[in-house]
Motif scaffolding. Sequence first.
Motif, mmCIF file in Angstrom:
data_model
loop_
_atom_site.group_PDB
_atom_site.id
_atom_site.type_symbol
_atom_site.label_atom_id
_atom_site.label_comp_id
_atom_site.label_asym_id
_atom_site.label_seq_id
_atom_site.Cartn_x
_atom_site.Cartn_y
_atom_site.Cartn_z
ATOM 1 N N ILE B 31 -32.415 -21.573 24.278
ATOM 2 C CA ILE B 31 -33.223 -21.991 23.135
ATOM 3 C C ILE B 31 -34.454 -21.087 23.016
ATOM 4 C CG2 ILE B 31 -32.481 -24.396 23.489
ATOM 5 C CD1 ILE B 31 -35.303 -25.043 24.465
ATOM 6 N N GLU B 32 -35.115 -21.139 21.867
ATOM 7 C CA GLU B 32 -36.351 -20.382 21.640
ATOM 8 C C GLU B 32 -36.136 -18.918 22.059
ATOM 9 O OE1 GLU B 32 -39.223 -22.892 23.648
ATOM 10 O OE2 GLU B 32 -38.746 -24.588 22.389
ATOM 11 N N ASP B 63 -32.424 -20.542 16.140
ATOM 12 C CA ASP B 63 -33.301 -19.628 16.891
ATOM 13 C C ASP B 63 -32.782 -18.191 16.819
ATOM 14 O OD1 ASP B 63 -35.519 -21.080 17.883
ATOM 15 O OD2 ASP B 63 -34.278 -22.053 19.388
ATOM 16 N N ARG B 67 -34.703 -14.885 14.615
ATOM 17 C CA ARG B 67 -34.999 -13.612 15.265
ATOM 18 C C ARG B 67 -34.132 -12.469 14.750
ATOM 19 N NH1 ARG B 67 -36.268 -17.921 18.000
ATOM 20 N NH2 ARG B 67 -38.008 -17.946 19.475
ATOM 21 N N TYR B 83 -29.094 -28.213 16.064
ATOM 22 C CA TYR B 83 -29.792 -29.267 16.818
ATOM 23 C C TYR B 83 -28.913 -30.506 17.024
ATOM 24 C CZ TYR B 83 -33.770 -26.220 16.510
ATOM 25 O OH TYR B 83 -34.584 -25.123 16.631
#
Lengths: 130, 100, 133
Positions: B31-32, B63, B67, B83
């Motif tokens: 994640i992230e 995520d 990016r 999610y």
Amino acid sequence: MKFSILVSEGPYTHEAADTAYNFTKAALEKGHEIFRIFFYHDGVNNGTRLTTPPQDDRNIVNRWSALAQEHDIDLVLCVAAAQRRGIADADEARRNGKDADNIAPGFRISGLGQLIDAGIESDRLITFGD
Amino acid sequence: MLHTVNKSPLDRNALESCIKHVVQGSAVLLIEDGVYGAMQGTQKSPMVESAMKEVSFYVIGPDLKARGIDESRVIDGIDIIDYNGFVDLVEEYDKTQSWL
Amino acid sequence: MSKRFLYVNRKAPYGTIYALESLEVVLIGAAFEQDVSLAFLDDGVFQLTRGQQTDELGVKNFSPTYKALGDYDVNKIYVERESLEARGLTLDDLLPLTYEDEDDDWAEKDSIKLVSAAELAEIMEAQDVVLSF
């Protein structure tokens, strides 16, 4: 299923608060129960109503408050972490001789025991932090 | 157990340490900034590909998108989830551990 | 019925507050009579080193608090061997953490258990709740 969530980072600097929010929303939509969201470390900064992001940015604090109101979620700021970082409700402000409080609607301040209790009472405890 | 990793493996050792501590049948969710660990052709890709023999890997699609990482750059066999899928994993595995 | 709680410490002290605030959770959590373990790995092993002196920083040295954990019945403290070795440390570099075993005529015993990464993986897997700071 009964979930609790630990948020260990403040809003905006880290993505943790966003991920925690997106996770919480998805869990609620799937019919899960959110027993408690506990804010620790800089995570307590999620609970100040003085937050004023630019208009084209999300308001992370208001988003939590709205979620708490809609779904009756227990949003708890750790008292020791909150005191260190200048987050107070009316009681805390009075007790510590401060001239104002700044806690956002839907949040409450309580002890770390609430985190342990969440771990005991919930089927899952998931941490979002840095 | 479900492990979550939110750090780029090129910056921090969270993913490497996580991989050292997973047992067979566990799952790792990136994640992230952890999603950089899902990319093909990085210095750390072989570590992930090797770990995939024992554990299942997942990555958060939103995520990746944020990016600019196209799904075609993701290591084959890593499941891209949203999610809702994250919630399902937390439910499926008996506990979660966050490698912060 | 009590749950098995594991506190995972992977960060060094002082550079960030995580080590101190993790310890605060452990101390509060001890009152809940759950089955508590602590794991120290990666830079977390630096939390337990001897000889911490913080007066010139002007911050509190909280390392003596680890020695009080035994009094709180927190006596399963797992330190990962690979993490120690990678940092050029041995057990002698760490604080002596002990507890008095009530089932053994209050004999003083070591709280620190040196474990391999593989053993620690099994310990993690055996928990009900894992809290990482």
